[in-house]
Design a protein around this motif. Structure first.
Motif, PDB file in Angstrom:
ATOM      1  N   ILE A 164       0.830  -1.205   0.000  1.00 62.38           N
ATOM      2  CA  ILE A 164       0.000   0.000   0.000  1.00 62.38           C
ATOM      3  C   ILE A 164       0.864   1.254   0.000  1.00 62.38           C
ATOM      4  O   ILE A 164       0.581   2.229  -0.714  1.00 62.38           O
ATOM      5  CB  ILE A 164      -0.954  -0.010   1.209  1.00 62.38           C
ATOM      6  CG1 ILE A 164      -1.995  -1.111   1.017  1.00 62.38           C
ATOM      7  CG2 ILE A 164      -1.620   1.341   1.407  1.00 62.38           C
ATOM      8  CD1 ILE A 164      -2.816  -1.398   2.245  1.00 62.38           C
ATOM      9  N   ALA A 165       1.928   1.256   0.793  1.00 57.23           N
ATOM     10  CA  ALA A 165       2.828   2.409   0.840  1.00 57.23           C
ATOM     11  C   ALA A 165       3.435   2.680  -0.535  1.00 57.23           C
ATOM     12  O   ALA A 165       3.533   3.839  -0.967  1.00 57.23           O
ATOM     13  CB  ALA A 165       3.923   2.169   1.866  1.00 57.23           C
ATOM     14  N   ALA A 166       3.803   1.618  -1.239  1.00 60.48           N
ATOM     15  CA  ALA A 166       4.375   1.781  -2.576  1.00 60.48           C
ATOM     16  C   ALA A 166       3.327   2.295  -3.559  1.00 60.48           C
ATOM     17  O   ALA A 166       3.613   3.172  -4.377  1.00 60.48           O
ATOM     18  CB  ALA A 166       4.950   0.449  -3.059  1.00 60.48           C
ATOM     19  N   ALA A 167       2.117   1.753  -3.481  1.00 59.03           N
ATOM     20  CA  ALA A 167       1.057   2.153  -4.407  1.00 59.03           C
ATOM     21  C   ALA A 167       0.637   3.603  -4.207  1.00 59.03           C
ATOM     22  O   ALA A 167       0.268   4.294  -5.152  1.00 59.03           O
ATOM     23  CB  ALA A 167      -0.149   1.235  -4.248  1.00 59.03           C
ATOM     24  N   ARG A 168       0.719   4.077  -2.967  1.00 60.35           N
ATOM     25  CA  ARG A 168       0.278   5.448  -2.656  1.00 60.35           C
ATOM     26  C   ARG A 168       1.449   6.424  -2.497  1.00 60.35           C
ATOM     27  O   ARG A 168       1.219   7.599  -2.210  1.00 60.35           O
ATOM     28  CB  ARG A 168      -0.561   5.442  -1.375  1.00 60.35           C
ATOM     29  CG  ARG A 168      -1.928   4.804  -1.535  1.00 60.35           C
ATOM     30  CD  ARG A 168      -2.709   4.831  -0.234  1.00 60.35           C
ATOM     31  NE  ARG A 168      -4.040   4.277  -0.390  1.00 60.35           N
ATOM     32  CZ  ARG A 168      -5.157   5.014  -0.495  1.00 60.35           C
ATOM     33  NH1 ARG A 168      -5.080   6.332  -0.450  1.00 60.35           N
ATOM     34  NH2 ARG A 168      -6.334   4.431  -0.618  1.00 60.35           N
ATOM     35  N   HIS A 169       2.657   5.924  -2.643  1.00 58.05           N
ATOM     36  CA  HIS A 169       3.850   6.761  -2.485  1.00 58.05           C
ATOM     37  C   HIS A 169       3.870   7.422  -1.108  1.00 58.05           C
ATOM     38  O   HIS A 169       4.108   8.624  -0.958  1.00 58.05           O
ATOM     39  CB  HIS A 169       3.905   7.827  -3.585  1.00 58.05           C
ATOM     40  CG  HIS A 169       3.819   7.261  -4.975  1.00 58.05           C
ATOM     41  ND1 HIS A 169       4.837   6.520  -5.547  1.00 58.05           N
ATOM     42  CD2 HIS A 169       2.811   7.304  -5.902  1.00 58.05           C
ATOM     43  CE1 HIS A 169       4.487   6.150  -6.757  1.00 58.05           C
ATOM     44  NE2 HIS A 169       3.265   6.600  -7.003  1.00 58.05           N
ATOM     45  N   LEU A 170       3.600   6.613  -0.103  1.00 55.99           N
ATOM     46  CA  LEU A 170       3.613   7.062   1.280  1.00 55.99           C
ATOM     47  C   LEU A 170       4.747   6.371   2.027  1.00 55.99           C
ATOM     48  O   LEU A 170       5.152   5.254   1.676  1.00 55.99           O
ATOM     49  CB  LEU A 170       2.284   6.717   1.969  1.00 55.99           C
ATOM     50  CG  LEU A 170       1.044   7.476   1.520  1.00 55.99           C
ATOM     51  CD1 LEU A 170      -0.217   6.842   2.144  1.00 55.99           C
ATOM     52  CD2 LEU A 170       1.137   8.943   1.905  1.00 55.99           C
ATOM     53  N   PRO A 171       5.280   7.007   3.074  1.00 56.64           N
ATOM     54  CA  PRO A 171       6.305   6.338   3.886  1.00 56.64           C
ATOM     55  C   PRO A 171       5.739   5.076   4.543  1.00 56.64           C
ATOM     56  O   PRO A 171       4.612   5.093   5.057  1.00 56.64           O
ATOM     57  CB  PRO A 171       6.666   7.389   4.943  1.00 56.64           C
ATOM     58  CG  PRO A 171       6.273   8.697   4.331  1.00 56.64           C
ATOM     59  CD  PRO A 171       5.051   8.396   3.504  1.00 56.64           C
ATOM     60  N   VAL A 172       6.495   4.016   4.519  1.00 55.54           N
ATOM     61  CA  VAL A 172       6.049   2.760   5.112  1.00 55.54           C
ATOM     62  C   VAL A 172       5.706   2.950   6.584  1.00 55.54           C
ATOM     63  O   VAL A 172       4.721   2.412   7.087  1.00 55.54           O
ATOM     64  CB  VAL A 172       7.136   1.668   4.944  1.00 55.54           C
ATOM     65  CG1 VAL A 172       6.769   0.418   5.736  1.00 55.54           C
ATOM     66  CG2 VAL A 172       7.317   1.328   3.470  1.00 55.54           C
ATOM     67  N   ALA A 173       6.511   3.727   7.282  1.00 54.81           N
ATOM     68  CA  ALA A 173       6.304   3.936   8.722  1.00 54.81           C
ATOM     69  C   ALA A 173       4.943   4.584   8.992  1.00 54.81           C
ATOM     70  O   ALA A 173       4.283   4.248   9.974  1.00 54.81           O
ATOM     71  CB  ALA A 173       7.422   4.803   9.298  1.00 54.81           C
ATOM     72  N   GLU A 207      -7.654   9.503   3.976  1.00 60.31           N
ATOM     73  CA  GLU A 207      -7.429  10.778   4.653  1.00 60.31           C
ATOM     74  C   GLU A 207      -5.934  11.076   4.763  1.00 60.31           C
ATOM     75  O   GLU A 207      -5.502  12.219   4.573  1.00 60.31           O
ATOM     76  CB  GLU A 207      -8.070  10.763   6.047  1.00 60.31           C
ATOM     77  CG  GLU A 207      -9.589  10.713   6.010  1.00 60.31           C
ATOM     78  CD  GLU A 207     -10.204  10.564   7.391  1.00 60.31           C
ATOM     79  OE1 GLU A 207     -11.425  10.782   7.529  1.00 60.31           O
ATOM     80  OE2 GLU A 207      -9.466  10.231   8.348  1.00 60.31           O
ATOM     81  N   LEU A 208      -5.149  10.042   5.052  1.00 57.43           N
ATOM     82  CA  LEU A 208      -3.698  10.217   5.140  1.00 57.43           C
ATOM     83  C   LEU A 208      -3.126  10.621   3.777  1.00 57.43           C
ATOM     84  O   LEU A 208      -2.270  11.513   3.706  1.00 57.43           O
ATOM     85  CB  LEU A 208      -3.052   8.914   5.630  1.00 57.43           C
ATOM     86  CG  LEU A 208      -1.522   8.918   5.732  1.00 57.43           C
ATOM     87  CD1 LEU A 208      -1.060   9.955   6.751  1.00 57.43           C
ATOM     88  CD2 LEU A 208      -1.021   7.530   6.125  1.00 57.43           C
ATOM     89  N   SER A 209      -3.595   9.985   2.722  1.00 58.13           N
ATOM     90  CA  SER A 209      -3.122  10.325   1.380  1.00 58.13           C
ATOM     91  C   SER A 209      -3.502  11.742   1.006  1.00 58.13           C
ATOM     92  O   SER A 209      -2.720  12.465   0.361  1.00 58.13           O
ATOM     93  CB  SER A 209      -3.701   9.339   0.356  1.00 58.13           C
ATOM     94  OG  SER A 209      -3.159   8.045   0.514  1.00 58.13           O
ATOM     95  N   ALA A 210      -4.697  12.158   1.393  1.00 55.88           N
ATOM     96  CA  ALA A 210      -5.154  13.510   1.088  1.00 55.88           C
ATOM     97  C   ALA A 210      -4.271  14.557   1.783  1.00 55.88           C
ATOM     98  O   ALA A 210      -3.931  15.596   1.208  1.00 55.88           O
ATOM     99  CB  ALA A 210      -6.610  13.686   1.504  1.00 55.88           C
ATOM    100  N   LYS A 211      -3.892  14.275   3.022  1.00 56.41           N
ATOM    101  CA  LYS A 211      -3.023  15.203   3.763  1.00 56.41           C
ATOM    102  C   LYS A 211      -1.630  15.253   3.146  1.00 56.41           C
ATOM    103  O   LYS A 211      -1.007  16.311   3.019  1.00 56.41           O
ATOM    104  CB  LYS A 211      -2.922  14.767   5.220  1.00 56.41           C
ATOM    105  CG  LYS A 211      -4.215  14.936   6.025  1.00 56.41           C
ATOM    106  CD  LYS A 211      -4.019  14.436   7.451  1.00 56.41           C
ATOM    107  CE  LYS A 211      -5.307  14.564   8.248  1.00 56.41           C
ATOM    108  NZ  LYS A 211      -5.142  14.046   9.642  1.00 56.41           N
ATOM    109  N   SER A 212      -1.134  14.075   2.733  1.00 56.65           N
ATOM    110  CA  SER A 212       0.204  14.009   2.171  1.00 56.65           C
ATOM    111  C   SER A 212       0.263  14.645   0.792  1.00 56.65           C
ATOM    112  O   SER A 212       1.295  15.176   0.368  1.00 56.65           O
ATOM    113  CB  SER A 212       0.678  12.560   2.080  1.00 56.65           C
ATOM    114  OG  SER A 212       0.700  11.964   3.361  1.00 56.65           O
ATOM    115  N   GLY A 213      -0.895  14.566   0.063  1.00 57.38           N
ATOM    116  CA  GLY A 213      -0.926  15.120  -1.266  1.00 57.38           C
ATOM    117  C   GLY A 213      -0.991  16.633  -1.247  1.00 57.38           C
ATOM    118  O   GLY A 213      -0.655  17.301  -2.211  1.00 57.38           O
TER     119      GLY A 213
END
Length: 213
Positions: A164-173, A207-213
């Motif tokens: 999921i982290a890879a698909a969304r380009h989010l930090p794994v942590a 929601e996390l993706s929206a904040k990171s984006g």
């Protein structure tokens, strides 16, 4: 009335009891329970509906599939456990978690079909999440008794973090912390097992993706 035969009087008395208990059990009691449920447990009494951005997106009590139009799991979402709640033959677009068709497979652990299904699921998950079969939790490859279990084990959720982290380009942590924050412990501290609600977790993920984006 006393001039009527005994059997007639008994039938009349029985009919009166029938009317009284019909009113009590068929009308008064259900209305009281409905009132108590709406007043004290409004959300649960109405199906534990979950809203996101002003729209109802599901129920916290029922699983739902996160797949594309062809039934392929979406890599950017946590996936629920397999579901046998599906008609046979399955209508187009029905890939499981069908709330109108709650059921189990009724296949025992030594059934050749069940063994084949588990091996196929292990192979697919191993490739999808890039993990060895030995690290795949049992709930990731077996359906619940109802086929509608909305929860997965923390181990199942953690297994999906890297993908999921890879698909969304989010930090794994960050994704891993999100799982940790959404683990529900045992009821009363000793009933059941810790779990993660997939729908709630995926909403938090958006929601996390929206904040990171």
């Amino acid at each position: 009335m006393n001039r009527l035969p005994v059997i007639i009087r008994q039938h009349i008395a029985g009919f009166r009891f029938l009317l009284v208990f019909t009113v009590i059990c068929g009308f008064i009691y259900p209305l009281v329970m409905l009132g108590v449920g709406q007043a004290a447990f409004h959300n649960k009494a109405n199906g534990s509906l979950v809203s996101y951005n002003g729209h109802v997106v599901g129920s916290g009590l029922l699983c739902q599939e996160f797949v594309d139009a062809k039934g392929n799991p979406l890599p950017q979402y946590f996936q629920p456990r397999p579901s046998a709640a599906i008609p046979s033959p399955a209508p187009k677009g029905d890939y499981g978690c069908d709330p109108t068709f709650s059921s189990a497979s009724n296949l025992g652990p030594t059934n050749p079909t069940e063994i084949a299904n588990i091996k196929a699921a292990q192979k697919a998950i191993s490739a999808f999440d890039n993990v060895p079969v030995s690290q795949i939790p049992a709930d990731a490859v077996t359906a619940s008794g109802s086929g509608l279990d909305p929860d997965i084990t923390p181990a199942n959720a953690y297994m999906q973090v890297d993908r999921i982290a890879a698909a969304r380009h989010l930090p794994v942590a960050e994704v891993r912390n999100l799982v940790t924050q959404n683990i529900t412990g045992r009821t009363l501290g000793f009933l059941g097992e810790p779990s993660v609600n997939v729908l709630t977790l995926n909403i938090k993920l958006d929601e996390l993706s929206a904040k990171s984006g």
